[in-house]
Design an enzyme around this catalytic site. Structure first.
Site, PDB file in Angstrom:
ATOM      1  N   LYS A  22       0.828  -1.219   0.000  1.00  0.00           N
ATOM      2  CA  LYS A  22       0.000   0.000   0.000  1.00  0.00           C
ATOM      3  C   LYS A  22       0.857   1.261   0.000  1.00  0.00           C
ATOM      4  CE  LYS A  22      -1.875   1.640   3.988  1.00  0.00           C
ATOM      5  NZ  LYS A  22      -1.749   3.044   4.359  1.00  0.00           N
ATOM      6  N   ASN A  23       1.761   1.357   0.968  1.00  0.00           N
ATOM      7  CA  ASN A  23       2.453   2.633   1.145  1.00  0.00           C
ATOM      8  C   ASN A  23       3.454   2.941   0.040  1.00  0.00           C
ATOM      9  OD1 ASN A  23       0.875   3.201   3.325  1.00  0.00           O
ATOM     10  ND2 ASN A  23       2.344   2.457   4.841  1.00  0.00           N
ATOM     11  N   ARG A  93      -3.667   9.828   4.124  1.00  0.00           N
ATOM     12  CA  ARG A  93      -2.397  10.470   4.402  1.00  0.00           C
ATOM     13  C   ARG A  93      -1.518  10.557   3.152  1.00  0.00           C
ATOM     14  NH1 ARG A  93      -0.889  13.979   8.059  1.00  0.00           N
ATOM     15  NH2 ARG A  93       1.325  13.901   8.460  1.00  0.00           N
ATOM     16  N   PRO A 123       1.816  16.142  12.338  1.00  0.00           N
ATOM     17  CA  PRO A 123       2.314  17.371  11.723  1.00  0.00           C
ATOM     18  C   PRO A 123       2.999  17.129  10.380  1.00  0.00           C
ATOM     19  CG  PRO A 123       3.739  16.717  13.547  1.00  0.00           C
ATOM     20  CD  PRO A 123       2.631  15.714  13.488  1.00  0.00           C
ATOM     21  N   ILE A 124       3.143  18.200   9.580  1.00  0.00           N
ATOM     22  CA  ILE A 124       3.901  18.075   8.330  1.00  0.00           C
ATOM     23  C   ILE A 124       5.013  19.130   8.279  1.00  0.00           C
ATOM     24  CG2 ILE A 124       2.116  16.954   6.923  1.00  0.00           C
ATOM     25  CD1 ILE A 124       1.581  19.742   5.688  1.00  0.00           C
ATOM     26  N   ASP A 125       5.474  19.536   9.477  1.00  0.00           N
ATOM     27  CA  ASP A 125       6.508  20.577   9.527  1.00  0.00           C
ATOM     28  C   ASP A 125       7.786  20.177   8.786  1.00  0.00           C
ATOM     29  OD1 ASP A 125       6.491  18.756  11.876  1.00  0.00           O
ATOM     30  OD2 ASP A 125       8.422  19.697  12.277  1.00  0.00           O
ATOM     31  N   GLN A 126       8.156  18.891   8.819  1.00  0.00           N
ATOM     32  CA  GLN A 126       9.399  18.475   8.143  1.00  0.00           C
ATOM     33  C   GLN A 126       9.232  18.490   6.617  1.00  0.00           C
ATOM     34  OE1 GLN A 126      12.370  17.902   9.975  1.00  0.00           O
ATOM     35  NE2 GLN A 126      10.977  18.825  11.457  1.00  0.00           N
TER      36      GLN A 126
HETATM   37  N1  EPU Z   1       6.404  13.763  11.944  1.00  0.00           N
HETATM   38  C1  EPU Z   1       6.634  15.055  12.340  1.00  0.00           C
HETATM   39  N2  EPU Z   1       6.704  16.015  11.366  1.00  0.00           N
HETATM   40  C2  EPU Z   1       6.565  15.726  10.045  1.00  0.00           C
HETATM   41  C3  EPU Z   1       6.313  14.385   9.652  1.00  0.00           C
HETATM   42  C4  EPU Z   1       6.243  13.422  10.639  1.00  0.00           C
HETATM   43  O1  EPU Z   1       6.768  15.360  13.527  1.00  0.00           O
HETATM   44  O2  EPU Z   1       6.636  16.647   9.214  1.00  0.00           O
HETATM   45  C5  EPU Z   1       6.342  12.712  12.983  1.00  0.00           C
HETATM   46  C6  EPU Z   1       4.976  12.027  13.024  1.00  0.00           C
HETATM   47  O3  EPU Z   1       4.063  12.747  13.828  1.00  0.00           O
HETATM   48  C7  EPU Z   1       5.339  10.667  13.605  1.00  0.00           C
HETATM   49  C8  EPU Z   1       6.725  10.414  13.020  1.00  0.00           C
HETATM   50  O4  EPU Z   1       7.227  11.680  12.609  1.00  0.00           O
HETATM   51  O5  EPU Z   1       5.402  10.765  14.995  1.00  0.00           O
HETATM   52  C9  EPU Z   1       6.781   9.482  11.813  1.00  0.00           C
HETATM   53  O6  EPU Z   1       5.878   9.948  10.812  1.00  0.00           O
HETATM   54  P1  EPU Z   1       6.085   9.582   9.267  1.00  0.00           P
HETATM   55  O7  EPU Z   1       6.191  10.848   8.502  1.00  0.00           O
HETATM   56  O8  EPU Z   1       7.188   8.587   9.151  1.00  0.00           O
HETATM   57  O9  EPU Z   1       4.707   8.879   8.937  1.00  0.00           O
HETATM   58  P2  EPU Z   1       3.798   9.054   7.632  1.00  0.00           P
HETATM   59  O10 EPU Z   1       4.655   9.224   6.448  1.00  0.00           O
HETATM   60  O11 EPU Z   1       2.715  10.023   7.888  1.00  0.00           O
HETATM   61  C10 EPU Z   1       3.855   6.531   6.984  1.00  0.00           C
HETATM   62  C11 EPU Z   1       2.840   5.454   6.725  1.00  0.00           C
HETATM   63  C12 EPU Z   1       2.215   5.006   8.034  1.00  0.00           C
HETATM   64  C13 EPU Z   1       3.318   4.545   8.989  1.00  0.00           C
HETATM   65  C14 EPU Z   1       4.394   5.620   9.147  1.00  0.00           C
HETATM   66  C15 EPU Z   1       5.581   5.174   9.966  1.00  0.00           C
HETATM   67  C16 EPU Z   1       2.021   6.036   4.524  1.00  0.00           C
HETATM   68  C17 EPU Z   1       0.911   6.547   3.683  1.00  0.00           C
HETATM   69  N3  EPU Z   1       1.801   5.994   5.836  1.00  0.00           N
HETATM   70  O12 EPU Z   1       3.140   7.605   7.575  1.00  0.00           O
HETATM   71  O13 EPU Z   1       1.415   3.895   7.695  1.00  0.00           O
HETATM   72  O14 EPU Z   1       2.774   4.272  10.262  1.00  0.00           O
HETATM   73  O15 EPU Z   1       4.877   6.030   7.853  1.00  0.00           O
HETATM   74  O16 EPU Z   1       6.175   4.055   9.391  1.00  0.00           O
HETATM   75  O17 EPU Z   1       3.069   5.643   4.023  1.00  0.00           O
HETATM   76  C18 EPU Z   1      -0.411   2.434   7.850  1.00  0.00           C
HETATM   77  O18 EPU Z   1      -0.092   1.963   6.750  1.00  0.00           O
HETATM   78  O19 EPU Z   1      -1.268   1.892   8.602  1.00  0.00           O
HETATM   79  C19 EPU Z   1       0.215   3.663   8.313  1.00  0.00           C
HETATM   80  C20 EPU Z   1      -0.293   4.414   9.255  1.00  0.00           C
END
Ligand code: EPU
Length: 429
Positions: A22-23, A93, A123-126
């Site tokens: 999926k991801n 997401r 958040p999406i700050d990064q």
């Molecule tokens: N974070 C920040 N700032 C940012 C981005 C992330 O503080 O700008 C924090 C998040 O709040 C979290 C951590 O960093 O605490 C990790 O977040 P990440 O960005 O890695 O997660 P994501 O990209 O939003 C993807 C998967 C999730 C999976 C996570 C971690 C997709 C669409 N989603 O989310 O998958 O849990 O990586 O591996 O790829 C799922 O498939 O069930 C799912 C939730």
């Protein structure tokens, strides 16, 4: 109002085919926007999030054609930036990748704030820090993200404050056609980051280092179409591995990349489960009692957070106290309330759950509180004797291809039941 109904207590025995990840699929589909050409994407999982992503591109003017089972032609030649519908984007997401892809192609982006499972603040700050480093100005206003790079994007060195899959993918998308060589440090090493880089490289991009924590992206002027197959879904595979262990069954899980499953295999073996690996399959079986274990979720190659609820069920079935620590998300234990309905003894303290395993569990009516939590409810229902009913299964269907059919084929007594919505007695809805 659909439900999954399970009469549990039967060991799962047989073979299961794992679908595309999926991801990875969500990132690659959005990556197609940068290509401005026809791409043929194979092994796309038939799940709601993938359909939604294809719908978003179709609304933007891309031509989408199913050419064989799980294979789509995606032609983004005539796509128009800034036209993605808010109501679709807000449902998942992965739609945040549109920001990087639109910036990379059109030098501007107008996208609704992305949705997704509720694990507390997301958040999406990064992501924004990365886009700004590449020369974009970014505003978040009225539920939309607006990003503009009037003079085009220019390469930069970006150091992420934490490991983030989403921001790593989004910055790769934005930087693929930027002028110069972008370097991402403290990058996520997840297999789906590597899959996106491999796809983009097949289209002519110059990305190196994906799979390590330093990724270099040498900007190119143009990409071209390609044929690309999505990698197998390690989380789907891990879910069925845990289901085999939980039911005391024996499952051969086909179409996997064993390397991606190392942290899961190691934890299952520690718990007394037998795991036999081959190049393309893994056989998971259990005859003896489960051992307690401590589990801490970490970014790849650590134990994945997306298997945390599923392993919690296994820890409930093992005698003794287990500590389950979540280090990726702030609030990913909402499902423990549902397991408590089944008799599980779990105490949650912040990002740690203390599980007193071995408590007698009984089938109950529960709900999926998010996608992976829903998969955990399915595993619990399969392991416990009696009738478990699971609500909110649309969340499970976001990420698992035909979970009911695949489990029935290995001996589960599981079915999906559709209930009509309540009548309105003449009152307008
Ligand atoms: N974070 C920040 N700032 C940012 C981005 C992330 O503080 O700008 C924090 C998040 O709040 C979290 C951590 O960093 O605490 C990790 O977040 P990440 O960005 O890695 O997660 P994501 O990209 O939003 C993807 C998967 C999730 C999976 C996570 C971690 C997709 C669409 N989603 O989310 O998958 O849990 O990586 O591996 O790829 C799922 O498939 O069930 C799912 C939730």
């Amino acid at each position: 109002m659909d439900k999954i109904v399970i009469n549990g207590g039967t060991p799962l025995v047989g073979s299961i085919e794992v679908s595309g990840m999926k991801n990875a699929a969500l990132a690659v589909i959005m990556g197609c926007l940068l290509v401005e050409d026809k791409c043929i994407i194979e092994n796309l999982p038939d799940i709601n999030d993938v359909r939604l992503s294809l719908d978003i591109l179709a609304h933007m003017g891309a031509k989408i054609r199913l050419i064989a089972n799980d294979t789509y032609e995606i032609d983004t030649t005539n796509a128009i930036g800034g036209t993605s519908p808010l109501e679709l984007v807000r449902r998942m997401r992965g739609s945040s990748y549109l920001i990087g892809a639109e910036l990379g192609r059109f030098n501007r982006s107008h996208v609704g704030y992305p949705g997704g499972c509720d694990f507390g603040v997301r958040p999406i700050d990064q992501h924004i820090k990365g886009f700004e480093a590449l020369g974009a100005s970014v505003n978040v206003e009225s539920g939309y993200i607006d990003a503009t790079a009037e003079n085009g994007l220019t390469a930069a060195n970006i150091y992420f404050d934490l490991v983030t899959v989403g921001a790593t993918i989004n910055v790769i998308l934005a930087a693929v056609k930027a002028k110069g060589t972008t370097v991402i440090e403290n990058a996520a090493r997840e297999p789906h980051v590597v899959d996106l880089a491999n796809f983009l490289n097949s289209c002519g991009a110059k990305i190196t280092g994906a799979g390590t924590d330093v990724i270099k992206i040498k900007g190119v002027e143009q990409l071209h179409g390609c044929t690309y197959a999505i990698i197998p879904d390690m989380i789907e595979a891990g879910t069925y591995m845990i289901a085999a262990a939980a039911t005391g069954g024996k499952l051969k899980i086909n179409n996997i990349i064993p390397k991606h499953l190392e942290s899961i295999s190691a934890k299952l073996e520690e718990m007394g489960v037998t795991v036999e690996e081959d190049d393309e399959y893994v056989i998971v079986s259990r005859q003896n009692k489960l051992n307690r274990a401590n589990v801490k979720t970490l970014p790849y190659p650590g134990f994945p957070t997306d298997l945390q609820p599923q392993i919690a069920v296994l820890l409930c079935l093992a005698d003794g106290v287990s500590i389950l620590s979540e280090s990726v998300w702030d609030n990913r234990f909402r499902y423990t309330e549902e397991l408590r309905r089944m008799g599980a003894e779990i105490k949650v303290d912040g990002k740690t759950a203390i599980i007193e395993g071995g408590a007698p569990l009984s089938a109950a009516a529960v709900k999926a509180t998010d996608l992976r939590a829903g998969a955990a409810m399915v595993i619990a229902g399969l392991a416990i004797e009696g009738r478990t009913e699971i609500e909110e299964i649309q969340l499970i269907e976001r990420g698992y291809v035909d979970i009911v059919g695949k489990l029935r084929a290995v001996g589960a007594d599981i079915k999906k039941i559709s209930y009509p919505d309540p009548v309105s007695y003449g009152k307008a809805n």
